[in-house]
Design a protein around this motif. Structure first.
Motif, PDB file in Angstrom:
ATOM      1  N   ALA A   1       0.834  -1.211   0.000  1.00 34.43           N
ATOM      2  CA  ALA A   1       0.000   0.000   0.000  1.00 34.43           C
ATOM      3  C   ALA A   1       0.865   1.255   0.000  1.00 34.43           C
ATOM      4  N   VAL A   2       1.914   1.248   0.841  1.00 38.67           N
ATOM      5  CA  VAL A   2       2.815   2.408   0.863  1.00 38.67           C
ATOM      6  C   VAL A   2       3.523   2.557  -0.482  1.00 38.67           C
ATOM      7  N   GLY A   3       3.939   1.417  -1.081  1.00 41.60           N
ATOM      8  CA  GLY A   3       4.610   1.475  -2.382  1.00 41.60           C
ATOM      9  C   GLY A   3       3.703   1.999  -3.479  1.00 41.60           C
ATOM     10  N   ALA A   4       2.429   1.617  -3.431  1.00 46.88           N
ATOM     11  CA  ALA A   4       1.490   2.111  -4.445  1.00 46.88           C
ATOM     12  C   ALA A   4       1.321   3.620  -4.336  1.00 46.88           C
ATOM     13  N   CYS A   5       1.191   4.100  -3.096  1.00 41.37           N
ATOM     14  CA  CYS A   5       1.085   5.564  -2.911  1.00 41.37           C
ATOM     15  C   CYS A   5       2.348   6.262  -3.391  1.00 41.37           C
ATOM     16  N   TRP A   6       3.491   5.646  -3.110  1.00 41.72           N
ATOM     17  CA  TRP A   6       4.751   6.257  -3.548  1.00 41.72           C
ATOM     18  C   TRP A   6       4.851   6.291  -5.080  1.00 41.72           C
ATOM     19  N   LEU A   7       4.430   5.215  -5.765  1.00 43.39           N
ATOM     20  CA  LEU A   7       4.458   5.207  -7.223  1.00 43.39           C
ATOM     21  C   LEU A   7       3.560   6.293  -7.803  1.00 43.39           C
ATOM     22  N   ALA A   8       2.399   6.486  -7.181  1.00 39.35           N
ATOM     23  CA  ALA A   8       1.513   7.565  -7.653  1.00 39.35           C
ATOM     24  C   ALA A   8       2.166   8.921  -7.459  1.00 39.35           C
TER      25      ALA A   8
END
Length: 407
Positions: free
Chosen positions: A78-85
Motif C-alpha cells: 500500500a505504501v509502495g502504491a502511494c509512492w508510485l503515484a
C-alpha cells in the motif's frame, strides 16, 4: 524502523524515529516543491503525499503489522502504491525510495526484500528518467548506490543483532548454570557436613558410650555384695546414664543421615536412585537385590549409597552408556555393591588424579570411603568394553550390630 521487534531498545527506538522523520520530511519536500514551483498537478501532489503519509503511519500504529509478515507485506504494498503515484506526479518523490529500501529489507524475508528493493530501484530510475525526458547512466547510479548502501547497512545490523542475541542467551544460560552450580555445591556441602558429623558422632561419642555401658555392666557383675549396695546402685545409675546418652547419640546420627535413607532401607534408596536416573537421563538403570537383607550400620548404608550415586553420576557424564545394572548383595559376612554399564569404558591405569573440587565423584573418593570402613573398591574397564565397579564392606559382628542400633 523495527516494527517486528517485540521491544525496542533506546537505540532502535531512536533509529525508528529518525526513519519516520526522514519519510515525512521527504514527502513534505515533494509536496512543497510542487506548490512552490506551481507545477500543473501541485494540488494532486499534495493530496497523494498526504495519502502516502497516512498509509505509512498505519505501520507503527497497527500491532498486527508488527507481528504478521503477511500484514507487513500488504502494508508495504500500500505504501509502495502511494509512492508510485507520487513519483508519477513529482520527480522529487524519487528520494523516498531510500527509506523504503530499509523498510523492505527489514520487514520482508531476505529474498523477498531483495526483490522489493530491486523493483523499487527500477521504478525510481524509470520515474526520474520519465520526468527528465531522457535517460543517462548517472540517473541509475544514485538509486542503485542507495539500494546497495541500504542492503549493506540492514544486513550488517541484522548480523550484529543475531550475534548480540546469541551472546545474551549465552549470558543467561551461564548465569542460570552458575546459580544451579552454586545451589548444588551448597547442597553437597550441607550433606557432606551432615555426613561428617554423623560419622564423627558414630565413631567417637556413640562408640565411647557403648564401651562405657559394657564396662559398667561388667563392673556391676564383678562387684561383691548385693545389688542394694551403694556401689552397685551407683554403677547401675552410671550405666543407665550411658544408655540414655547412647540413645540420644543414635538419634543425632539418624537425624544426620542422607535424605534418601530417611524412613527407608538402603535397597529402597538404591531402587529410587535408579528410577530417578532413568527418568532424568537417556540411560536405563535397573536395581537388583540378592540375598536376605540384613540390618547395616548407618555408616555402611551412607557409604554404599554415596558410591552408587557417584558411580551413576560418572556413568551419565562420561560413559555414554545405554544400560547400567546396580546390584546390592548380602553375602553372609559382607555386603557388596556392583555397578556395571555398557558404556565406552576407559583405562583404569590412566585415571587422572582426584580433583579436590570435583564434589567427591572420583574413584579415589569412593575408594577412600570403602577403606575407611575396612572395605574395598575394585574397577574393571577397558576402552569400548564398559565398566564394572565392585564395592565390598564387611558386616559387623552381631554384638557390634546391637551396639550400633543404627536405625
Amino acid at each position: 524502523m523495527n516494527t517486528t521487534a517485540p521491544s525496542l531498545t533506546p537505540t532502535t527506538r531512536a533509529l525508528a524515529w529518525c526513519l519516520h522523520l526522514l519519510i515525512v520530511a521527504l514527502l513534505v519536500l515533494a509536496a512543497g516543491r510542487a506548490v512552490a514551483d506551481s507545477e500543473p498537478h501541485a494540488a494532486m501532489t499534495v493530496v497523494v503525499a498526504a495519502a502516502c503519509a497516512v498509509a505509512y503511519s498505519a505501520g507503527p500504529a497497527l500491532p498486527r503489522i508488527r507481528r504478521s509478515p503477511r500484514a507487513a507485506a500488504v502494508w508495504l504494498a500500500a505504501v509502495g502504491a502511494c509512492w508510485l503515484a507520487l513519483l508519477a506526479l513529482s520527480a522529487d518523490a524519487v528520494w523516498v525510495a531510500f527509506p523504503l529500501f530499509f523498510l523492505q529489507l527489514h520487514l520482508l524475508p531476505r529474498r523477498a526484500g531483495l526483490a522489493a528493493v530491486a523493483t523499487t530501484t527500477l521504478a525510481a530510475i524509470t520515474g526520474f528518467a520519465a520526468h527528465q525526458g531522457s535517460f543517462s547512466l548517472a540517473m541509475a547510479i544514485g538509486p542503485a548506490l542507495g539500494a546497495a548502501v541500504a542492503v549493506a547497512v540492514v544486513w550488517g545490523y541484522q548480523a550484529l543483532f543475531r550475534e548480540s542475541e546469541q551472546r545474551r542467551r549465552l549470558i543467561v544460560e551461564l548465569t542460570a548454570t552458575r546459580v544451579d552450580l552454586a545451589r548444588a555445591q551448597h547442597t553437597a556441602g550441607v550433606l557432606a557436613e551432615r555426613e561428617r558429623l554423623a560419622r564423627e558422632i558414630h565413631d567417637t561419642l556413640a562408640q565411647g558410650l557403648s564401651s562405657i555401658q559394657l564396662l559398667l555392666r561388667a563392673a556391676e557383675r564383678a562387684l561383691p555384695g548385693t545389688e542394694e549396695s551403694p556401689a552397685a546402685r551407683y554403677v547401675d545409675q552410671a550405666r543407665q546414664a550411658a544408655v540414655d546418652n547412647l540413645a540420644e547419640a543414635r538419634r543425632f546420627v539418624a537425624a544426620l543421615t542422607p535424605p534418601a535413607l530417611e524412613d527407608s532401607t538402603l535397597a529402597g534408596a538404591l531402587e529410587r536412585l535408579c528410577a530417578t536416573t532413568s527418568a532424568r537421563h537417556p540411560v536405563t538403570a535397573r536395581f537388583h537385590l540378592t540375598g536376605g537383607p540384613l540390618p547395616l550400620p548407618t555408616a555402611h548404608e551412607v557409604a554404599l549409597l554415596r558410591v552408587a550415586q557417584s558411580a551413576l553420576a560418572n556413568t551419565v557424564r562420561h560413559a555414554g552408556a545405554t544400560r547400567v545394572e546396580v546390584t546390592l548383595s548380602h553375602l553372609g559376612d559382607h555386603v557388596a555393591l556392583d555397578v556395571v554399564d555398557d558404556g565406552t569404558g576407559f583405562d583404569p591405569g590412566r585415571v587422572p588424579a582426584a580433583d579436590p573440587g570435583s564434589g567427591g565423584f572420583g574413584l579415589a573418593a569412593m575408594s577412600a570411603r570403602m577403606h575407611a570402613l575396612g572395605g574395598s573398591l575394585t574397577v574393571e574397564s577397558a576402552p569400548g568394553r564398559g565398566t564394572a565397579l565392585a564395592a565390598q564392606l564387611p558386616l559387623p559382628a552381631p554384638a557390634d550390630t546391637e551396639i550400633e542400633d543404627h536405625r
